[in-house]
Scaffold this active site. Structure first.
Site, PDB file in Angstrom:
ATOM      1  N   CYS A   1       0.822  -1.205   0.000  1.00 12.83           N
ATOM      2  CA  CYS A   1       0.000   0.000   0.000  1.00 12.83           C
ATOM      3  C   CYS A   1       0.869   1.274   0.000  1.00 12.83           C
ATOM      4  O   CYS A   1       1.321   1.701  -1.045  1.00 12.83           O
ATOM      5  CB  CYS A   1      -0.986  -0.019   1.165  1.00 12.83           C
ATOM      6  SG  CYS A   1      -2.442   1.027   0.874  1.00 12.83           S
ATOM      7  N   ALA A   2       1.122   1.877   1.148  1.00 18.50           N
ATOM      8  CA  ALA A   2       1.960   3.075   1.167  1.00 18.50           C
ATOM      9  C   ALA A   2       3.334   2.789   0.575  1.00 18.50           C
ATOM     10  O   ALA A   2       3.911   3.635  -0.117  1.00 18.50           O
ATOM     11  CB  ALA A   2       2.100   3.602   2.594  1.00 18.50           C
TER      12      ALA A   2
END
Length: 452
Positions: A342-343
Site C-alpha cells: 500500500c503506502a
C-alpha cells in the site's frame, strides 16, 4: 506457563455499530487500568492499524490485531496469549471490536466479526451504546444483540452520549428490566475526540504530543464515568485460556541459516502500519531487524540486505518524502529483496500526485475520492522473494489512491480474475495488506533471499 491453562482476565469492547464509542472506551480503559498499576494487554479485532497505535500509547506495549480472516481462526487464541504474555505477562487483556458486534466478512455471516473473536477467546463482552435519542428502546436493542448469538455473553453495558441525569436514570431502569448491568455512563458534554482523517483516526506517530494528551484525557474520562472494579470483575469471569501461546520461532521453523542478514523495516509518521508479529517473525527466521524512517533517515540501516515497507499515509508527507533525495536514490538502486504494501507501493513508484517518489517502479499514483475497502482472497501470480506463484493468501485493501498502470506485466496477485500489484526483479509491491502470522513462510523466504 506457555502450555498450561492461564487464567487471564479479559473482555471484548463491542458496540451495535461503528461510531458508538468503542475506541474511546477501550483506549480509556487501557490507560485508566494502567494508572492503577496493572499491566494491560491491548488488542484489536480486524485489520485496523490506527486504533492499535492509540492502544499501545495507553498500555505501554504493542497493540496487536486479532483477525480470523488474515491469520485463521485457529491462531486467534494463541495470538492473544502470545501478545498478553510478552514482554511480561499481563494482568488483564482488553480487546476492542470492529464495526458492529455481529458484522463479519461480507458474504460470510459472522466470520471475522467481533462476536466470532469473542467466542474464539471465550471472553465476555462489554457493550458501549450510543444512547442519543434513545430511551427504553436501548434495552430492546441490547436484548436483541444478546439473543442474536447465544454463544456471545454480553456481561455489561457502558452508556455513551447520555443527555442528562434523567436520561441516565431512564436507561439504567430499562436495562435493569432485561438483566444487563450498566457499568458506566458518559455524557455528551465530556466526550474526548481524536482527530480524524480520510481513512480513520490520525495515527499516533504523526501527532505524538497531542496523542499523549488525548490518551490522558480518555483515562480521566473513563476513571470518572466507568466502574473500573466492575469492569475488572467482568474480565475475571473469563475461563482460563487453554490454547498454547503462538510461537514465532515454531511458525517459521527456526532461523533460516547461520547468517543474520539485516532486514530494514520502514516506520515513522509516514509508514505507521505494521503488525508487531512481522518483526517477530523476521527475527525468528534469523534476521536482524533494523527500523528506519523514510522521512528523516538519509540512508538505509548499515548492511541492509532486504527492505519491508508497509502501509501509512505517504500522501500526507509527500513533500518531506521527496525531499529525502539520498534515501530515494538508494532505494531506486537497491537490488536486494523488497516487500511493499500500500503506502510502500506508492513510495516505490515514480510519482504520487505529481510529487517525485523513489522511481524503483515505473507506475504513478494519485488520490481519488473513492475508498477501496475490503477483504480479499488472493493467489500469488508471480514468484517473488516472499511468495511462490499459486500460493493462496488472504489480505485486506484500504486506500483512496490508484496507480497507473493498475498492475505490471508480472502482477503480484490475482483475485476476481484480475492482476494486482507488481513484481519487478526482487521487488514485490501491491495494495494488499497481509498479516504474516497467517503466512509465516513469507518471512522465512524473505530472510533466505536476503541471506543469498
Amino acid at each position: 506457563m506457555v502450555n498450561q491453562p492461564w487464567a487471564l482476565p479479559r473482555l471484548v469492547v463491542a458496540a451495535p455499530a461503528s461510531g458508538h464509542g468503542k475506541t474511546t472506551l477501550a483506549t480509556g480503559l487501557l490507560a485508566a487500568l494502567r494508572r492503577r498499576g496493572l499491566t494491560v494487554s491491548p488488542h484489536k479485532v480486524g485489520p485496523d492499524y490506527i486504533d492499535p497505535g492509540y492502544h499501545a500509547l495507553a498500555a505501554g506495549r504493542p497493540g496487536r490485531n486479532l483477525d480470523p480472516w488474515l491469520v485463521g481462526e485457529e491462531r486467534i487464541a494463541p495470538l492473544l496469549r502470545h501478545g498478553a504474555g510478552v514482554p511480561t505477562p499481563a494482568d488483564v487483556a482488553i480487546v476492542e471490536g470492529v464495526m458492529g458486534l455481529h458484522d463479519g466478512a461480507v458474504g460470510r455471516g459472522a466470520y471475522a466479526s467481533t462476536a466470532h473473536v469473542a467466542r474464539l477467546i471465550d471472553a465476555p463482552v462489554l457493550l458501549v451504546l450510543d444512547t442519543t435519542a434513545q430511551g427504553r428502546s436501548a434495552a430492546a436493542l441490547v436484548l436483541g444483540m444478546r439473543a442474536f448469538d447465544p454463544g456471545v455473553r454480553i456481561g455489561g453495558v457502558v452508556l455513551n452520549r447520555v443527555g442528562s441525569p434523567r436520561h441516565e436514570t431512564l436507561l439504567r431502569d430499562a436495562l435493569a428490566e432485561v438483566g444487563v448491568p450498566v457499568l458506566g455512563a458518559v455524557t455528551r458534554a465530556v466526550e474526548v475526540a481524536a482527530p480524524a482523517r480520510h481513512l480513520g483516526l490520525v495515527p499516533v506517530a504523526e501527532r505524538a504530543p497531542e496523542s499523549l494528551a488525548v490518551v490522558a484525557a480518555l483515562a480521566d474520562l473513563i476513571e470518572s464515568t466507568v466502574d473500573l472494579d466492575a469492569v475488572l470483575d467482568l474480565a475475571g469471569t473469563a475461563p482460563p485460556l487453554t490454547a498454547p501461546a503462538w510461537d514465532p520461532v515454531a511458525a517459521v521453523g527456526g532461523p533460516a541459516g547461520g547468517q543474520r542478514p539485516v532486514v530494514a523495516l520502514a516506520g515513522g509518521p509516514a509508514f505507521t502500519f505494521s503488525y508487531a508479529e512481522t518483526a517477530e517473525l523476521l527475527a525468528a527466521a534469523g534476521a536482524t531487524v533494523a527500523r528506519f524512517d523514510p522521512l528523516r533517515d538519509p540512508a538505509l540501516p548499515a548492511g541492509t540486505r532486504a527492505v519491508v515497507i508497509g502501509g501509512g499515509f505517504p500522501e500526507v508527507h509527500a513533500e518531506a518524502l521527496t525531499g529525502n533525495t539520498a534515501l530515494r536514490a538508494e532505494l531506486a538502486d537497491f537490488d536486494g529483496p523488497v516487500v511493499a504494501e500500500c503506502a510502500g507501493l506508492l513510495y516505490l513508484g515514480s510519482a504520487l500526485d505529481g510529487v517525485p517518489m523513489c522511481g524503483r517502479l515505473a507506475h504513478t499514483a494519485r488520490m481519488t475520492g473513492r475508498l477501496t475497502l475490503g477483504y480479499r482472497e488472493a493467489v500469488a501470480a508471480t514468484d517473488s522473494p516472499p511468495h511462490r506463484a499459486g500460493d493462496p493468501v488472504r489480505g485486506h485493501e484500504f486506500h483512496r489512491t490508484v496507480t497507473d498502470p493498475g498492475h505490471g506485466d508480472r502482477p503480484a496477485w490475482r483475485w476476481d480474475g484480475t492482476g494486482h500489484g507488481f513484481v519487478d526483479g526482487r521487488v514485490h509491491a501491491s495494495y494488499l495488506h497481509t498479516h504474516w502470522a497467517g503466512q509465516p513462510l513469507a518471512a522465512r523466504r524473505l530472510v533466505e533471499a536476503a541471506s543469498r
